[in-house]
Write an enzyme that holds these catalytic residues in place. Sequence first.
Site, short mmCIF file in Angstrom:
data_model
loop_
_atom_site.label_atom_id
_atom_site.label_comp_id
_atom_site.label_asym_id
_atom_site.label_seq_id
_atom_site.Cartn_x
_atom_site.Cartn_y
_atom_site.Cartn_z
N TYR A 93 0.91 -0.95 0.13
CA TYR A 93 0.04 0.17 0.02
C TYR A 93 0.82 1.12 -0.08
CZ TYR A 93 -4.79 -1.74 1.17
OH TYR A 93 -5.99 -2.29 1.37
N ASN A 137 -7.95 1.35 2.51
CA ASN A 137 -8.68 0.13 3.23
C ASN A 137 -10.09 0.22 3.34
OD1 ASN A 137 -9.95 -0.61 6.33
ND2 ASN A 137 -8.42 -1.83 5.66
N ALA A 138 -10.72 -0.99 3.37
CA ALA A 138 -12.18 -0.86 3.29
C ALA A 138 -12.87 -1.63 4.64
CB ALA A 138 -12.67 -1.40 2.27
N ASN A 215 -9.64 0.22 -3.56
CA ASN A 215 -9.55 -0.87 -2.64
C ASN A 215 -11.03 -1.41 -2.04
OD1 ASN A 215 -7.35 -1.98 -0.86
ND2 ASN A 215 -8.98 -1.70 0.41
N GLU A 216 -11.29 -2.63 -2.25
CA GLU A 216 -12.38 -3.19 -1.75
C GLU A 216 -13.61 -2.32 -2.04
OE1 GLU A 216 -11.87 -4.27 2.21
OE2 GLU A 216 -10.57 -6.16 1.67
N TYR A 274 -11.12 -13.19 4.68
CA TYR A 274 -10.60 -13.12 6.18
C TYR A 274 -11.28 -14.13 6.87
CZ TYR A 274 -7.71 -9.31 5.10
OH TYR A 274 -6.85 -8.47 4.43
N GLU A 311 -6.16 -10.23 -1.16
CA GLU A 311 -5.62 -10.21 0.45
C GLU A 311 -6.32 -11.34 0.86
OE1 GLU A 311 -6.89 -6.99 2.53
OE2 GLU A 311 -6.54 -5.18 1.24
N TYR A 377 -0.04 -7.48 14.13
CA TYR A 377 -1.29 -8.28 13.24
C TYR A 377 -1.16 -9.82 13.53
CZ TYR A 377 -4.94 -8.06 9.85
OH TYR A 377 -6.11 -7.81 9.13
#
Length: 1065
Positions: A93, A137-138, A215-216, A274, A311, A377
């Site tokens: 990013y 980011n989303a 993004n997303e 995810y 991702e 993370y």
Amino acid sequence: MRGIARLVDYLLTAQLAASAVFSYSVPPGSPGFYHGNSSAAVTFDAHSMFLDDKRLYLFSGEVHAWRMPSGPAMWRDVFQKMKAAGFNGVSVYHHWGLSEGKAGSLDFLFYRSHTEVYEVAKEVGLLVTSRPGPYINASRNQCSFIGTSQRVPLTDRSFPAGGGFPGWLTNVPAEARTNQTGYTDAWTPYIEAVARFAEPYQYPDGPIIVVQSENEFFQSTSSEPGRSEYMVLIENTSRNNGITKVPLSHNDASPSGQYAHGLGQVDLYLWDSYPQGFDCANPSSWPEQNSASLAIAHQAIIPDVMWGSGEFQAGAFDPWGGSGYDQCFDLTNEQFANTAYKNNLAAQTTYQNLYMTFGGTNWGNLAEPTVYTSYDYGAPIREDRTLSSKYSEIKLQTNFLHASPDFLVATRFGNGTVGSGTSFSDNSRIYTTALSAPSGAHFYIIRQNSVTYTTAAEFTIEVNTTSGPLTVPRFSPNATLDARESQIIVSQYLFGSHALSYSTAEIFTWSTISGIDYLVLYAQQGHSIEVVVTGFHSAINAIKIGGSTSIFARGGPSNTLIITGTPSSITTVSAGNVTVLIADKHTALSFWNVRLPSSSHTQYDQAPDVPSVLVLGPYLVRNATLDKSGSTLAINGDLNATTTLDVIGPSTVKAVTWNGLSVKVEKSQIGTLRGQLGFSLSLSATALPSLKNAVWECADSLPEVQPGFDDSAWVDANKTSTARPYPPLGGKFVLYADEYGFHQGKRFRDGRKMRSQNGLSPRNADLGNIITRGHFTGKNATGVRLIVQGGYNFGYSAWINANFLGSSQGTNQYSADGGIDMTNMTWSFNASDLSDGDNVVTVVVDQTGLEEDYNGQDTFKTPRGVRGYALLSTGNTAVDFTHWKIQGNLGGEDFPDKVRGPLNEGGLFVERQGAHLPNFPTTSAASGWISGSSSQPCTPYTGISKAGIQAFRTTFNLSLPATADVPVALKFTRTPSSSYRSVVYVNGWQFGRFNSRDGPQEVFPLPEGILNHRGKNELMVTLWSLDAEGAKMEELELVNTALVSSSKEVIPGIVESPGYFELRG
């Protein structure tokens, strides 16, 4: 939210299966990158990507260089670790907000550089997916059900403040993430610039193979127009500025088809997932896995294009007040990596990008409200850059994939278990997905059919061979699959001039070295394996076994080699020109397949035809080279203990060096060159100074509440309306910090009249000023109502004149109340606290960052600071504030520190003063700083005796060995019953925000380059007590988090960054 996400995923795939199947067409404006119809060096088809007509499995990891402001040396360390683990790509990013702290002032120097990231990736040999946004980011982004306009939240993860948007964008009236003119005018110069940076680095001239747009994101609907049109504008801007040699991509928030077709269609459709969720408090609670839903989605959305995840989960974020990143690691540990990533393989995914592979640090004011300073993370490479068990598990998988080009063209021909779908195993607990390649190779990806099983399952499995279907094992006890384990069993697998008829052991890699086909297999210790090797031209008469005695081998029918037994340590079985290494899985985790430089291959190529050496044993092997004669192998790497080194290399190799020093080697019983690598680092050699014994100085960091403070040079907070979709909730004036150019850190809002103190102005970076003109007059007011919004876990304290009113704090998003980011409190005045003349209310806010814009509805414009207010009185007496002043970071958008950038500093007095900067003159009479004494202690351990903010400063020296990698951290000890907050500055860099009440972070890594490992360091910590009785720090100390003997690049001193006299002098 996560449960809904999983339900939606399954419903979505069912609906997709019933929808129309689209064939691929080149997007408008694109030169086209479909293999066979394009002359580009980067292409793709229905199976995989190609580089120069050679198929590629892209195994990429997400890394954000700006979360490592130490610069290229630190980036190189992380990239080398990724390359060593078999990653062949890195996804990055780029952060618009860091690069344009003031509208029209783009700055890509230092850690913000794009080209330096590309240069390091090119040098190391990692392919790059560039992701410049503009939005990056989303969290909780939304996707549409096919054929409807309904959108449902699908993911829930956190990222930088404002989703990477610059703070000044909150004041642009146009709706973000649309084609509205004001927003388009804002992002266009940034995207033009980053495209021009990327243009010369497109493959084959550089490492970039994909550039992502947005993004997303979601496509336009009748109720939300301008989304797809905005996507077209981004794509056109990228192409018009040189991005024509590589595909443009988009990462859908889930596999729902956003921008796979229609207006805004990208060249390469990717999706995010995810599946494990983010419940780090319950790390043993797993959702079920289902590769079939992914495969169905692929066929429904875009079957003519390879299936890739832009991702895929490699860890989980943790909120303020959360469980800590060690539990996030446990949630997404090596078992998760083992099963989830192989589940993707079962869905024929040939592009995986793991988010995050290295998380880094939310230094300064980078974080958005749902996360704290650490962005560890739970990643494969931890925040202190140490390697985890998950890293090693990934290495086993990546090496298999690079060694298996047939897998890239394998297609599913069956999946299921006993009684459901196609059954390949005799055990109903074994779920199998079978894939076959045109070469005849077969891959059987097996797992237990539920993650709830806690015991191992024994099984046989039917595999296809040239001799017909066989049920294996045939000569050994049943194979074994542990709970929460996945395995890849192969048949008719080609390696060199030989083949595996089948193997119940998994493949790590293979390589042909000096005419010998070396095959490396592994299995859990104690599990029985059975391996049949073919390709011998005659009966096998001589078999040599070395190492462990738990492995057996014999010649079989049709000139085959049969290997059975249970792996323990390392065993080699040699016959003819084949050597098979069999290891237990724990031992195999320390194996490295190191590609050698080759004039006939690019530095990115990790296919089995690239020359390589096998190195066994060390903690890390970064790279290896042969001298011109081929007689000396030079290996560079890291150790965390004394280690036995085993090397399998060309027969010409007679000598080995490790980090430039000769290693005495001799032939071992397993046929390797073997030597010992000594580890001599000790705690005494890496001892750290005691901060309790340090000399501390301290200062009041809240002079704003003292009589006589002058804030006449502060900004007048006199707006009476706002263009953002969040109107004030009370009061005449708009008091949002961002409205007045303050987008970072803590905010001060003061309704008062100004009087001069020392004639000094905070605009000139001197002592600052105090309000002398009261914001209300007389004693008629009885209290004040304050509505303050600062993000989850924010806090604020309020004073009337010099008298403390109280504090209020938010909670995190997982709290029983759903999370509090705004409070509405009424504070009563004592008549004795008021004067007949001017009176002042002071509000100090600790906000936790700007919101993201996950739903595309300008949520990042959510106010920060006082959202509404009312001065209270009794009877019919009318009272109101007459004037408000506001102050944030020094200079607001005209911040002076162009190196550390727009998000490093907040608005505390000592920050504006410059006391956090190197060489700050604490001995100056005007500084307000004092040294402690036995009669008047002045340390964070004695703290502050009342509500307020105190700052503490000290220096210390380090003398750590240049050949060592010794991550150093600052460790607090929480006292949850005490509400205090601290900001940590090291050599001018903000590298920690500690919350004693909420936590959970206590250990704050201080990376080399920010911390001087061989010289002087300057530390400043603040202590803000939100409690009337004050607070103190129970513990504050420097700690080592690892001891590693390393070949990494040494960072001399501190990275280039200005001190006090350059910025405030």
